[in-house]
Motif scaffolding. Structure first.
Motif: not given
Length: 443
Positions: A178, A182, A187-188
């Motif tokens: 993760k 990020d 993730m965006d």
């Protein structure tokens, strides 16, 4: 206006390019016939006629409509078909070009990233400590300036991450995964695609997060559970099963169970059952899934799943499919018995052995070897004596060698009495078994 509007830019680009090609062709023809000027007029005695752009269009329309007007209808239809085929060919060439270029570019970027970052990503995802952002950037030689900027670069990064995730096996550090996503802005990108992306990219993103077991806000995913696109709806329901901690199996309705589920879809359902079983959740009776499935392959899948995760009541129901008319269900039942090591089913398989075709008999022998109750020794000896098929005989030799001491002694006894032709088979089996003992596994 959002940067990921649901507009098929490729179609817009194709239409625009086609219009431009036609426009330039018209201009070239216009230049060939004379100056493009709408102010000049025709004077009698001139050797040339000047065309405007509109005149060129009218000229070609008149040719198409009138040139072959005096010919038979077969000639006129053939002429129209040729013109249509030429235009269609131009459209197809442009369409293929605009489709292949992004894929070729994505593959080039993917292999570039794969060469530079794959081994580094694997080391980060398998390391036993939780890295900080600075430590992760130092290992990857990654900073904000090198973040992906286009959708093609994001898609290439996702493919690299999925490849690295697959290489890690069960030694995965989710915190570092993760953290890396990020840092890359992935993730965006996930949320942008789920909210505003096309169906194709939404499916790809959900497949990626499902494979890597990433947690996404459930409110975003719920909107896809009843999507009109069948592929998007199926993959969203599979993710919902994975992410829902209370009632993960509510989405397995009749419509879903009787849709064309791919092998990957079935693997995801199997993984959800596995996670639920290992975490102590009470699984619904497999009888409900088996009865509601009308597609043979799906019904057979749930029969095998009962062998993995079902209880004895589920297995008792599974045994009834040995009396069905479908050999596929016989195979699925035998494999469920083998997986569950359900001794009650061993005698049932033995009673059906002579009535089954060869490929089902081989599965029954595998199941007996998996259970290894010790009660089928006489059956194996008797069946070897009756064996006609060489394929079945080779399988029987393997069973005799591995099942019990009694059957192994019989193996040596028959070897000493066999003729030269069968001696080759005995020697081969004994050599192969001694060098590379096989372990029967079911998936």
């Amino acid at each position: 206006m959002h940067k990921y509007l649901r507009i098929n830019k490729r179609v817009v680009l194709l239409i625009t390019s086609l219009i431009l090609v036609i426009f330039f062709l018209v201009k070239i023809v216009n230049l060939y016939y004379g100056k493009s000027s709408s102010d000049e007029t025709y004077i009698p005695g001139m050797t040339t006629i000047t065309y405007s752009d509109l005149n060129v269009w009218k000229y070609y329309v008149s040719i198409f409509a009138n040139k072959f007007i005096g010919y038979p209808w077969v000639v006129r239809v053939s002429y129209g078909f040729i013109i249509f085929s030429i235009i269609y060919l131009v459209i197809v060439i442009l369409s293929v070009s605009f489709t292949l270029y992004p894929r070729m570019r994505e593959n080039i970027i993917f292999h570039k990233y794969l060469k530079e970052y794959h081994s580094v990503l694997v080391s980060i995802l398998t390391i036993g400590v939780r890295l900080s952002l600075d430590e992760e950037r130092k290992i990857m030689h990654f900073d904000v300036a090198t973040r992906p900027k286009t959708r093609i670069e994001y898609m290439a990064w996702f493919r690299v991450l999925r490849t690295a995730y697959t290489s890690c096996g069960k030694r995965l550090n989710m915190h570092n995964l993760k953290l890396a996503m990020d840092d890359m802005g992935l993730m965006d990108f996930i949320y942008d695609q789920l909210l505003h992306g096309s169906r194709k990219y939404q499916v790809f993103v959900i497949e990626s997060i499902l494979q890597m077991q990433l947690n996404i806000k459930s409110g975003i995913m719920v909107r896809f559970l009843n999507a009109s696109n069948s592929r998007l709806r199926k993959i969203a329901r599979l993710y919902y099963m994975f992410g829902n901690k209370e009632e993960p199996f509510n989405v397995l309705d009749d419509k879903f169970l009787n849709s064309n589920l791919s092998r990957q879809n079935l693997m995801e359902i199997h993984r959800v059952f596995e996670v639920s079983y290992k975490t102590g959740k009470i699984l619904p009776p497999f009888k409900t899934f088996i009865d509601r499935s009308e597609i043979k392959s799906i019904k057979g899948f749930f029969i095998r799943e009962a062998g993995y995760w079902g209880n004895d009541d589920d297995m008792d129901y599974v045994l009834t499919f040995m009396d069905s008319d479908e050999p596929e269900f016989h195979i699925a039942t035998c494999r469920a018995i083998a997986i569950h090591k359900y001794r009650k089913g061993e005698s049932l398989m033995i009673s059906h052995f002579d009535k089954e075709p060869l490929h089902v008999r081989l599965v029954i022998l595998d199941a007996i070897m998996s259970i290894k109750s010790g009660e089928a020794a006489d059956f194996l000896i008797n069946e070897f004596q009756k064996s006609i098929s060489r394929m079945q005989m080779r399988k029987m030799l393997y069973c005799l060698w591995n099942y019990s001491e009694k059957t192994r002694n019989y193996f040596y006894e028959m070897k000493s009495k066999s003729d030269a032709d069968l001696q080759v088979m005995f020697n081969y089996q004994e050599k192969v078994i001694n060098i590379n003992p096989r372990k029967i596994k079911y998936i």
